[in-house]
Design a protein around this motif. Structure first.
Motif, PDB file in Angstrom:
ATOM      1  N   LYS A  57       0.903 -14.701   1.398  1.00 54.75           N
ATOM      2  CA  LYS A  57       0.704 -13.491   2.198  1.00 54.75           C
ATOM      3  C   LYS A  57       1.602 -12.354   1.702  1.00 54.75           C
ATOM      4  O   LYS A  57       1.191 -11.183   1.667  1.00 54.75           O
ATOM      5  CB  LYS A  57       1.004 -13.776   3.674  1.00 54.75           C
ATOM      6  CG  LYS A  57      -0.069 -14.571   4.397  1.00 54.75           C
ATOM      7  CD  LYS A  57       0.333 -14.728   5.856  1.00 54.75           C
ATOM      8  CE  LYS A  57      -0.742 -15.376   6.691  1.00 54.75           C
ATOM      9  NZ  LYS A  57      -0.331 -15.515   8.117  1.00 54.75           N
ATOM     10  N   ALA A  58       2.827 -12.687   1.355  1.00 61.13           N
ATOM     11  CA  ALA A  58       3.748 -11.666   0.858  1.00 61.13           C
ATOM     12  C   ALA A  58       3.206 -11.015  -0.405  1.00 61.13           C
ATOM     13  O   ALA A  58       3.304  -9.790  -0.581  1.00 61.13           O
ATOM     14  CB  ALA A  58       5.122 -12.284   0.607  1.00 61.13           C
ATOM     15  N   TYR A  59       2.631 -11.821  -1.279  1.00 63.44           N
ATOM     16  CA  TYR A  59       2.034 -11.245  -2.483  1.00 63.44           C
ATOM     17  C   TYR A  59       0.831 -10.369  -2.135  1.00 63.44           C
ATOM     18  O   TYR A  59       0.619  -9.310  -2.743  1.00 63.44           O
ATOM     19  CB  TYR A  59       1.631 -12.347  -3.461  1.00 63.44           C
ATOM     20  CG  TYR A  59       2.764 -12.798  -4.355  1.00 63.44           C
ATOM     21  CD1 TYR A  59       3.431 -11.883  -5.178  1.00 63.44           C
ATOM     22  CD2 TYR A  59       3.164 -14.130  -4.397  1.00 63.44           C
ATOM     23  CE1 TYR A  59       4.471 -12.279  -6.009  1.00 63.44           C
ATOM     24  CE2 TYR A  59       4.197 -14.543  -5.231  1.00 63.44           C
ATOM     25  CZ  TYR A  59       4.849 -13.612  -6.032  1.00 63.44           C
ATOM     26  OH  TYR A  59       5.873 -14.018  -6.849  1.00 63.44           O
ATOM     27  N   TRP A  60       0.014 -10.792  -1.166  1.00 63.54           N
ATOM     28  CA  TRP A  60      -1.113  -9.947  -0.753  1.00 63.54           C
ATOM     29  C   TRP A  60      -0.635  -8.607  -0.183  1.00 63.54           C
ATOM     30  O   TRP A  60      -1.327  -7.603  -0.281  1.00 63.54           O
ATOM     31  CB  TRP A  60      -1.962 -10.682   0.282  1.00 63.54           C
ATOM     32  CG  TRP A  60      -2.798 -11.782  -0.293  1.00 63.54           C
ATOM     33  CD1 TRP A  60      -3.250 -11.901  -1.571  1.00 63.54           C
ATOM     34  CD2 TRP A  60      -3.291 -12.927   0.403  1.00 63.54           C
ATOM     35  NE1 TRP A  60      -4.001 -13.052  -1.719  1.00 63.54           N
ATOM     36  CE2 TRP A  60      -4.040 -13.698  -0.528  1.00 63.54           C
ATOM     37  CE3 TRP A  60      -3.186 -13.386   1.721  1.00 63.54           C
ATOM     38  CZ2 TRP A  60      -4.670 -14.886  -0.177  1.00 63.54           C
ATOM     39  CZ3 TRP A  60      -3.816 -14.571   2.074  1.00 63.54           C
ATOM     40  CH2 TRP A  60      -4.548 -15.321   1.129  1.00 63.54           C
ATOM     41  N   ASP A  61       0.561  -8.622   0.416  1.00 68.46           N
ATOM     42  CA  ASP A  61       1.124  -7.404   0.992  1.00 68.46           C
ATOM     43  C   ASP A  61       1.957  -6.603  -0.002  1.00 68.46           C
ATOM     44  O   ASP A  61       2.622  -5.631   0.368  1.00 68.46           O
ATOM     45  CB  ASP A  61       1.998  -7.750   2.207  1.00 68.46           C
ATOM     46  CG  ASP A  61       1.185  -8.206   3.406  1.00 68.46           C
ATOM     47  OD1 ASP A  61       0.016  -7.813   3.514  1.00 68.46           O
ATOM     48  OD2 ASP A  61       1.733  -8.973   4.233  1.00 68.46           O
ATOM     49  N   SER A  62       1.950  -7.003  -1.273  1.00 68.61           N
ATOM     50  CA  SER A  62       2.832  -6.335  -2.229  1.00 68.61           C
ATOM     51  C   SER A  62       2.297  -4.986  -2.707  1.00 68.61           C
ATOM     52  O   SER A  62       2.971  -4.282  -3.457  1.00 68.61           O
ATOM     53  CB  SER A  62       3.125  -7.253  -3.429  1.00 68.61           C
ATOM     54  OG  SER A  62       1.948  -7.564  -4.154  1.00 68.61           O
ATOM     55  N   TRP A  63       1.096  -4.644  -2.261  1.00 66.10           N
ATOM     56  CA  TRP A  63       0.538  -3.316  -2.540  1.00 66.10           C
ATOM     57  C   TRP A  63      -0.061  -2.740  -1.263  1.00 66.10           C
ATOM     58  O   TRP A  63      -0.650  -3.470  -0.469  1.00 66.10           O
ATOM     59  CB  TRP A  63      -0.573  -3.387  -3.595  1.00 66.10           C
ATOM     60  CG  TRP A  63      -0.110  -3.813  -4.951  1.00 66.10           C
ATOM     61  CD1 TRP A  63      -0.205  -5.067  -5.488  1.00 66.10           C
ATOM     62  CD2 TRP A  63       0.520  -2.996  -5.932  1.00 66.10           C
ATOM     63  NE1 TRP A  63       0.331  -5.088  -6.755  1.00 66.10           N
ATOM     64  CE2 TRP A  63       0.774  -3.820  -7.057  1.00 66.10           C
ATOM     65  CE3 TRP A  63       0.882  -1.648  -5.989  1.00 66.10           C
ATOM     66  CZ2 TRP A  63       1.384  -3.339  -8.208  1.00 66.10           C
ATOM     67  CZ3 TRP A  63       1.482  -1.169  -7.143  1.00 66.10           C
ATOM     68  CH2 TRP A  63       1.733  -2.002  -8.237  1.00 66.10           C
ATOM     69  N   ASP A  64       0.066  -1.416  -1.074  1.00 67.10           N
ATOM     70  CA  ASP A  64      -0.660  -0.749   0.006  1.00 67.10           C
ATOM     71  C   ASP A  64      -2.156  -0.904  -0.226  1.00 67.10           C
ATOM     72  O   ASP A  64      -2.610  -1.083  -1.367  1.00 67.10           O
ATOM     73  CB  ASP A  64      -0.324   0.744   0.046  1.00 67.10           C
ATOM     74  CG  ASP A  64       1.076   1.017   0.572  1.00 67.10           C
ATOM     75  OD1 ASP A  64       1.745   0.069   1.017  1.00 67.10           O
ATOM     76  OD2 ASP A  64       1.497   2.194   0.528  1.00 67.10           O
ATOM     77  N   ASP A  65      -2.918  -0.788   0.849  1.00 69.31           N
ATOM     78  CA  ASP A  65      -4.368  -0.920   0.728  1.00 69.31           C
ATOM     79  C   ASP A  65      -4.963   0.069  -0.279  1.00 69.31           C
ATOM     80  O   ASP A  65      -5.914  -0.263  -0.989  1.00 69.31           O
ATOM     81  CB  ASP A  65      -5.035  -0.702   2.094  1.00 69.31           C
ATOM     82  CG  ASP A  65      -4.825  -1.888   3.026  1.00 69.31           C
ATOM     83  OD1 ASP A  65      -4.832  -3.036   2.537  1.00 69.31           O
ATOM     84  OD2 ASP A  65      -4.655  -1.667   4.234  1.00 69.31           O
ATOM     85  N   ASP A  66      -4.419   1.271  -0.313  1.00 70.11           N
ATOM     86  CA  ASP A  66      -4.998   2.310  -1.169  1.00 70.11           C
ATOM     87  C   ASP A  66      -4.142   2.585  -2.408  1.00 70.11           C
ATOM     88  O   ASP A  66      -4.218   3.667  -3.001  1.00 70.11           O
ATOM     89  CB  ASP A  66      -5.189   3.600  -0.373  1.00 70.11           C
ATOM     90  CG  ASP A  66      -3.871   4.161   0.163  1.00 70.11           C
ATOM     91  OD1 ASP A  66      -2.849   3.442   0.090  1.00 70.11           O
ATOM     92  OD2 ASP A  66      -3.873   5.306   0.663  1.00 70.11           O
ATOM     93  N   ALA A  67      -3.347   1.612  -2.810  1.00 65.77           N
ATOM     94  CA  ALA A  67      -2.385   1.837  -3.894  1.00 65.77           C
ATOM     95  C   ALA A  67      -3.039   2.328  -5.182  1.00 65.77           C
ATOM     96  O   ALA A  67      -2.450   3.122  -5.919  1.00 65.77           O
ATOM     97  CB  ALA A  67      -1.596   0.554  -4.169  1.00 65.77           C
ATOM     98  N   TYR A  68      -4.242   1.869  -5.476  1.00 62.00           N
ATOM     99  CA  TYR A  68      -4.894   2.223  -6.739  1.00 62.00           C
ATOM    100  C   TYR A  68      -6.021   3.248  -6.568  1.00 62.00           C
ATOM    101  O   TYR A  68      -6.788   3.478  -7.494  1.00 62.00           O
ATOM    102  CB  TYR A  68      -5.479   0.965  -7.388  1.00 62.00           C
ATOM    103  CG  TYR A  68      -4.459  -0.094  -7.713  1.00 62.00           C
ATOM    104  CD1 TYR A  68      -3.461   0.130  -8.650  1.00 62.00           C
ATOM    105  CD2 TYR A  68      -4.502  -1.336  -7.080  1.00 62.00           C
ATOM    106  CE1 TYR A  68      -2.533  -0.847  -8.970  1.00 62.00           C
ATOM    107  CE2 TYR A  68      -3.580  -2.323  -7.381  1.00 62.00           C
ATOM    108  CZ  TYR A  68      -2.597  -2.071  -8.325  1.00 62.00           C
ATOM    109  OH  TYR A  68      -1.681  -3.047  -8.632  1.00 62.00           O
ATOM    110  N   ASP A  69      -6.121   3.853  -5.395  1.00 66.00           N
ATOM    111  CA  ASP A  69      -7.278   4.696  -5.097  1.00 66.00           C
ATOM    112  C   ASP A  69      -7.110   6.160  -5.482  1.00 66.00           C
ATOM    113  O   ASP A  69      -8.076   6.926  -5.407  1.00 66.00           O
ATOM    114  CB  ASP A  69      -7.615   4.613  -3.599  1.00 66.00           C
ATOM    115  CG  ASP A  69      -8.071   3.231  -3.185  1.00 66.00           C
ATOM    116  OD1 ASP A  69      -8.354   2.416  -4.078  1.00 66.00           O
ATOM    117  OD2 ASP A  69      -8.141   2.957  -1.967  1.00 66.00           O
TER     118      ASP A  69
END
Length: 448
Positions: free
Chosen positions: A166-178
């Motif tokens: 879960k921590a890895y899934w949270d390692s980027w904001d939802d829109d980090a690459y947008d």
């Protein structure tokens, strides 16, 4: 009897030939044990046409060279690696949830975080993870693992494993690459990254996932334990359970117990879906269904034992001994087996015919009305939020269920006629996990 505010969750668990141990020997079955992608894709498409929530793939991982004589007589347990299979199925479906069994004993959190995030993006937000921590020594040898892992240790390790994933899934904001800024030459804002640092009992991790956060936030987390430890694990982390019960009172007790445990973890009862297994053979009449079932029963091979128990030293027509050695794996199911044998005074032969066929799940054999009546009663009387359908014979048994039972459930208003959401979570009515770091002032490494 119908409750309009709730809808059944329907999942289907496919095997190559079916869940009955003699399914591969049935008349008309010509398929071999060689993996056949067309079969799996066709089954997934059929489940989606019937508006099922979930296409579920188990993983019977690893084989032992010590038991080839025994395993050579058991058909159907050799199949594709689940994540590879579901990635292909994702390309041929649009709505159905895709759940893979992944064992926390035989991988690393980073690998699983990456693979499931990839599947979630490939499928458009339809990935799920059946978290298991089962441990067999013959499987462990395939991975060079020599240390023994007890029941409690395995669950502790699994909990830490899921936490790191879960921590890895949270390692980027939802829109980090947008929002790449091409003019400035900035591909992503470094503040959208949240490097993880973890030093725990079982795992050490330091870094970031190399794929965007899953579309669902997290893939849906499924748990299949029936033991007390397994129930608590489900209450803390699970969003759906694949449980087993042979009667409504047992199902209601499990349902109430697991739901009641959620509060201590700050969760609501609706945050988890309870889906016991349903072994079903349906036909237009009860007699026709019974005839189909008996044809399967007549081909049972009693040398295969039952639920991992070696019964070769005991007379088939005698009782299951109280002191029979119990393996670490599957304790909850084995306890159900032993209680059933005592309660109904069953011999080993009778237990094999009754329990190994349905594997501890409720069994219903009969007309569409008989099957739907049981499902509706368990649903309305809080023994289930849905069911994990385990067809004894495939593909015909599932085709019969889709043709005969699904329309009856829809007519009663307890099962959907169309999908309502875009993601697996939305169709199940589950909340999307927010990223605890998004928008926060702290943009440094997060220590778990």
């Amino acid at each position: 009897m119908t409750e309009k505010t709730r809808q059944l969750a329907l999942n289907v668990f496919f095997m190559r030939f079916g869940h009955h141990p003699a399914a591969w020997r049935s008349p008309g079955i010509t398929a071999t044990g060689r993996p056949d992608i067309e079969y799996w894709v066709d089954m997934a498409k059929l489940a989606e046409q019937a508006k099922f929530d979930t296409f579920f793939v188990a993983d019977f991982i690893g084989r032992s060279g010590d038991k080839l004589q025994q395993t050579s007589r058991a058909g159907g347990s050799f199949q594709f690696e689940p994540l590879t299979l579901l990635s292909t199925i994702a390309a041929h479906t649009q709505h159905i949830g895709l759940v893979a069994t992944i064992n926390t004993n035989f991988s690393e959190p980073y690998n699983i975080a990456r693979q499931l995030a990839s599947l979630d993006h490939i499928s458009g937000g339809r990935a799920g993870w059946n978290v298991v921590s089962s441990y067999r020594e013959d499987t462990a040898r395939n991975f060079g693992i020599k240390e023994l892992r007890g029941h409690g240790d395995r669950y502790e390790r699994a909990e830490e494993f899921v936490s790191v994933v879960k921590a890895y899934w949270d390692s980027w904001d939802d829109d980090a690459y947008d929002h790449p800024d091409r003019a400035a030459g900035v591909f992503f804002d470094p503040q959208a990254a949240h490097a993880q640092k973890h030093e725990g009992t079982y795992f050490s991790a330091d870094g970031l996932l190399d794929v965007a956060r899953p579309l669902q936030g997290y893939p849906v987390l499924v748990q299949a334990g029936n033991s007390d430890t397994g129930r608590d694990f489900a209450a803390k982390l699970g969003e759906m359970t694949y449980s087993s019960a042979t009667s409504l009172d047992v199902a209601q007790a499990y349902y109430a117990d697991v739901k009641s445990r959620l509060a201590k973890y700050g969760r609501d009862p609706d945050d988890i879906k309870i889906a016991p297994g349903l072994s079903v053979i349906v036909a237009k009449t009860d007699q026709e269904a019974q005839d189909k079932f008996q044809a399967l029963q007549d081909a049972v091979d009693f040398s295969q034992g039952i639920m991992g128990l070696d019964v070769s030293a005991y007379p088939l027509d005698g009782p299951l001994p109280d002191d029979i050695p119990i393996p670490e794996n599957g304790r909850g199911r084995i306890q159900q087996l032993m209680e059933l044998g005592k309660r109904e005074n069953l011999s080993i032969r009778q237990l094999i015919l009754k329990f190994s066929v349905a594997k501890g799940h409720v069994q219903v054999i009969g007309s569409p009305k008989k099957v739907a009546d049981l499902m509706e009663q368990w649903f309305v009387e809080r023994g289930a939020d849905g069911f994990n359908v385990v067809p004894p014979l495939l593909p015909g048994g599932f085709e019969d269920f889709v043709r005969l039972v699904v329309p009856e459930l829809q007519r009663r208003g307890i099962f959907r006629s169309e999908y309502v959401g875009r993601s697996f979570r939305e169709n199940l009515g589950l909340k999307r996990p927010s990223n605890p770091h998004s928008g926060a002032a702290r943009r440094t490494a997060v220590t778990l």
